[in-house]
Design an enzyme around this catalytic site. Structure first.
Site, PDB file in Angstrom:
ATOM      1  N   GLU A  64      65.786  68.362   1.074  1.00  0.00           N
ATOM      2  CA  GLU A  64      65.753  68.674   1.748  1.00  0.00           C
ATOM      3  C   GLU A  64      64.932  69.904   2.428  1.00  0.00           C
ATOM      4  O   GLU A  64      63.677  69.370   2.917  1.00  0.00           O
ATOM      5  CB  GLU A  64      66.503  69.910   0.826  1.00  0.00           C
ATOM      6  CG  GLU A  64      66.981  69.661   0.366  1.00  0.00           C
ATOM      7  CD  GLU A  64      67.529  70.015  -1.589  1.00  0.00           C
ATOM      8  OE1 GLU A  64      68.918  70.669  -1.253  1.00  0.00           O
ATOM      9  OE2 GLU A  64      66.782  70.785  -1.662  1.00  0.00           O
ATOM     10  N   ASP A 235      71.581  72.838  -8.743  1.00  0.00           N
ATOM     11  CA  ASP A 235      71.251  73.018  -7.181  1.00  0.00           C
ATOM     12  C   ASP A 235      71.631  71.849  -6.737  1.00  0.00           C
ATOM     13  O   ASP A 235      71.606  71.826  -5.680  1.00  0.00           O
ATOM     14  CB  ASP A 235      70.191  73.443  -8.063  1.00  0.00           C
ATOM     15  CG  ASP A 235      69.210  72.526  -7.660  1.00  0.00           C
ATOM     16  OD1 ASP A 235      69.738  71.668  -8.244  1.00  0.00           O
ATOM     17  OD2 ASP A 235      68.000  72.656  -7.606  1.00  0.00           O
TER      18      ASP A 235
HETATM   19  N1  LIG Z   1      67.172  76.898  -8.807  1.00  0.00           N
HETATM   20  C1  LIG Z   1      66.025  76.683  -8.006  1.00  0.00           C
HETATM   21  O1  LIG Z   1      65.611  77.501  -7.310  1.00  0.00           O
HETATM   22  C2  LIG Z   1      65.133  75.485  -8.243  1.00  0.00           C
HETATM   23  C3  LIG Z   1      64.098  75.498  -8.088  1.00  0.00           C
HETATM   24  C4  LIG Z   1      63.231  74.903  -8.753  1.00  0.00           C
HETATM   25  C5  LIG Z   1      63.643  73.322  -9.466  1.00  0.00           C
HETATM   26  N2  LIG Z   1      65.438  73.451  -9.524  1.00  0.00           N
HETATM   27  C6  LIG Z   1      65.867  72.564 -11.053  1.00  0.00           C
HETATM   28  O2  LIG Z   1      65.374  73.099 -12.033  1.00  0.00           O
HETATM   29  C7  LIG Z   1      65.534  71.792 -12.701  1.00  0.00           C
HETATM   30  C8  LIG Z   1      64.377  71.374 -13.985  1.00  0.00           C
HETATM   31  O3  LIG Z   1      62.868  71.485 -12.716  1.00  0.00           O
HETATM   32  P1  LIG Z   1      61.346  71.128 -13.450  1.00  0.00           P
HETATM   33  O4  LIG Z   1      60.751  71.087 -12.316  1.00  0.00           O
HETATM   34  O5  LIG Z   1      61.241  71.054 -14.893  1.00  0.00           O
HETATM   35  O6  LIG Z   1      62.134  69.527 -14.066  1.00  0.00           O
HETATM   36  P2  LIG Z   1      61.460  68.373 -15.032  1.00  0.00           P
HETATM   37  O7  LIG Z   1      61.798  67.013 -14.627  1.00  0.00           O
HETATM   38  O8  LIG Z   1      60.297  68.523 -15.061  1.00  0.00           O
HETATM   39  O9  LIG Z   1      62.019  69.086 -16.385  1.00  0.00           O
HETATM   40  C9  LIG Z   1      63.132  68.996 -16.587  1.00  0.00           C
HETATM   41  C10 LIG Z   1      63.033  68.565 -18.274  1.00  0.00           C
HETATM   42  O10 LIG Z   1      65.093  69.205 -18.286  1.00  0.00           O
HETATM   43  C11 LIG Z   1      65.355  68.065 -20.161  1.00  0.00           C
HETATM   44  N3  LIG Z   1      66.546  67.628 -19.542  1.00  0.00           N
HETATM   45  C12 LIG Z   1      67.784  66.754 -18.547  1.00  0.00           C
HETATM   46  N4  LIG Z   1      68.733  67.073 -19.898  1.00  0.00           N
HETATM   47  C13 LIG Z   1      68.767  67.551 -20.207  1.00  0.00           C
HETATM   48  C14 LIG Z   1      70.281  68.570 -21.838  1.00  0.00           C
HETATM   49  N5  LIG Z   1      71.293  67.956 -21.173  1.00  0.00           N
HETATM   50  N6  LIG Z   1      69.488  69.092 -22.916  1.00  0.00           N
HETATM   51  C15 LIG Z   1      67.952  69.542 -22.405  1.00  0.00           C
HETATM   52  N7  LIG Z   1      67.035  69.085 -21.973  1.00  0.00           N
HETATM   53  C16 LIG Z   1      67.372  68.359 -20.506  1.00  0.00           C
HETATM   54  C17 LIG Z   1      64.406  66.601 -19.308  1.00  0.00           C
HETATM   55  O11 LIG Z   1      63.745  66.143 -20.536  1.00  0.00           O
HETATM   56  C18 LIG Z   1      63.340  67.443 -18.973  1.00  0.00           C
HETATM   57  O12 LIG Z   1      61.958  67.603 -20.127  1.00  0.00           O
HETATM   58  C19 LIG Z   1      65.701  70.726 -12.017  1.00  0.00           C
HETATM   59  O13 LIG Z   1      67.102  70.432 -11.535  1.00  0.00           O
HETATM   60  C20 LIG Z   1      65.165  70.966 -10.300  1.00  0.00           C
HETATM   61  O14 LIG Z   1      66.087  70.175  -8.960  1.00  0.00           O
HETATM   62  C21 LIG Z   1      65.948  74.323  -9.443  1.00  0.00           C
END
Ligand SMILES: NC(=O)c1ccc[n+]([C@@H]2O[C@H](COP(=O)([O-])OP(=O)(O)OC[C@H]3O[C@@H](n4cnc5c(N)ncnc54)[C@H](O)[C@@H]3O)[C@@H](O)[C@H]2O)c1
Length: 352
Positions: A64, A235
């Protein structure tokens, strides 16, 4: 080779310099000061150029571009989201960004934004919670204990005083990593074995999981009255975390509706389902939390102004800290029209 001219140089903040910058300022102070920049920009919302981010979707993820401008400066972020990356030793989310001068179009800053995105996402969540979470909130569940999780925890402690954490992740080692990283930060931490257990007795629920599907991290029965939900992980189109019934019971707050309706939890609802814009709450045009019993939901997707604020904040720290490199990024011939001549003269320079 001759040295590049001053006009050729753009300050560049590498990952190494960003880490040094965050550590020099202190992560709590960085988050608090960044939150103030984010809030300041939300308060002048109407003067920003706004567009839903430009997304290129593929089977495994999304890339993006997130541009905006306040008329004086222009910023954009390149960011990806690839939930499968983590299993291959890569980050789910990586980013970098640019701040530029609108007057000349010249970039003023090029910076890593992977760490900065985690900081700005956490700061934005905490700013929203200041207006929406129950007064005196102390306990928060964090479901999904990956790269973003510690930043979220520290921001909520720094801005709201949240000091009890209940962690849950499908991979227990992620929760253990999160608890270990936060050990010296003054939290009372419990690692939970189910999501249901994690939300027991908390004031705030943060969902920050990564999965490329309509997931159900929270079911309706898990959310009691009076709770604030900080839904960060849903997101993208087809990537949500909350059961639809929770949305129907909540008062929903969003960043930029045209983007959130595509990407946020509310993609599960009718296109005219009422939502409140965060900037309106911050400027007093709309109310945040009204009652103790109300369920408030911040349907976070991340908006360009938050990255603009983060770029602005980082740029304001450069002079005092010197934590940047000088990047020879812009061609600067002695005579602006003699770009080709500059190339010819370079051919005559002795090899370095
Ligand atoms: N809203 C925003 O502004 C914003 C900004 C950054 C990241 N994000 C989103 O936040 C999310 C997390 O990002 P990250 O960098 O921490 O990712 P990451 O991959 O480092 O961590 C994600 C964690 O979620 C866990 N997980 C997956 N499915 C699960 C479930 N059903 N129940 C419990 N835990 C579960 C995984 O085991 C992992 O430890 C991503 O989806 C990312 O796109 C959103």
């Amino acid at each position: 080779m001759t040295q590049p001219s001053r006009l050729a140089i753009v300050p560049f903040v590498s990952v190494d310099r960003m880490m040094k910058l965050v550590l020099a300022i202190g992560v709590e102070r960085f988050l608090t000061e960044l939150a103030a920049y984010i809030e300041e920009d939300f308060r002048r919302w109407e003067l920003f150029d706004k567009t839903p981010r430009i997304a290129s979707h593929s089977h495994d993820g999304v890339i993006e571009l997130m541009p905006t401008s306040d008329g004086k400066m222009y910023g954009f972020k390149y960011v990806n989201g690839h939930p499968k990356n983590m299993r291959e030793g890569r980050q789910t989310v990586t980013a970098f960004g640019v701040l530029a001068d609108v007057g000349s179009g010249y970039p003023m800053l090029l910076t890593e934004m992977t760490i900065l995105t985690a900081l700005r996402t956490a700061a934005t969540s905490a700013v929203a919670a200041k207006y929406l979470a129950p007064k005196g909130s102390q306990a928060m569940a964090i479901i999904g204990n990956g790269a973003q999780s510690e930043f979220q925890a520290i921001a909520f402690k720094a801005l709201l005083g949240v000091d009890k954490l209940r962690l849950y992740d499908i991979d227990r080692s992620a929760s253990e990593k999160c608890a270990r990283n936060l050990a010296a930060k003054g939290f009372d931490i419990t690692i939970c074995s189910t999501g249901q257990d994690a939300v027991e007795g908390v004031d705030i629920i943060t969902t920050v999981t990564a999965d490329k599907q309509y997931a159900t991290i929270l079911t309706d029965n898990m959310v009691g009255s009076g709770v604030h939900i900080n839904a960060v992980g849903g997101d993208c189109p087809g990537k949500t975390e909350l059961h639809r019934d929770i949305l129907l019971r909540s008062d929903i707050f969003v960043e930029f509706p045209p983007q959130t309706r595509i990407e946020g939890e509310i993609q599960q609802l009718d296109a005219d389902h009422p939502v409140t814009e965060l900037w309106q709450v911050m400027t007093g045009k709309a109310q945040g939390r009204k009652t103790k019993e109300q369920i408030t939901l911040f349907d976070s997707v991340g908006f360009a102004t938050e990255d603009f604020s983060a770029l602005r904040y980082v740029r304001d720290q450069l002079q005092a800290t010197g934590l940047y490199e000088e990047l020879d990024l812009l061609a600067d011939p002695d005579e602006p029209r003699d770009l080709f001549g500059m190339l010819l003269r370079a051919a005559m320079q002795p090899a370095a």
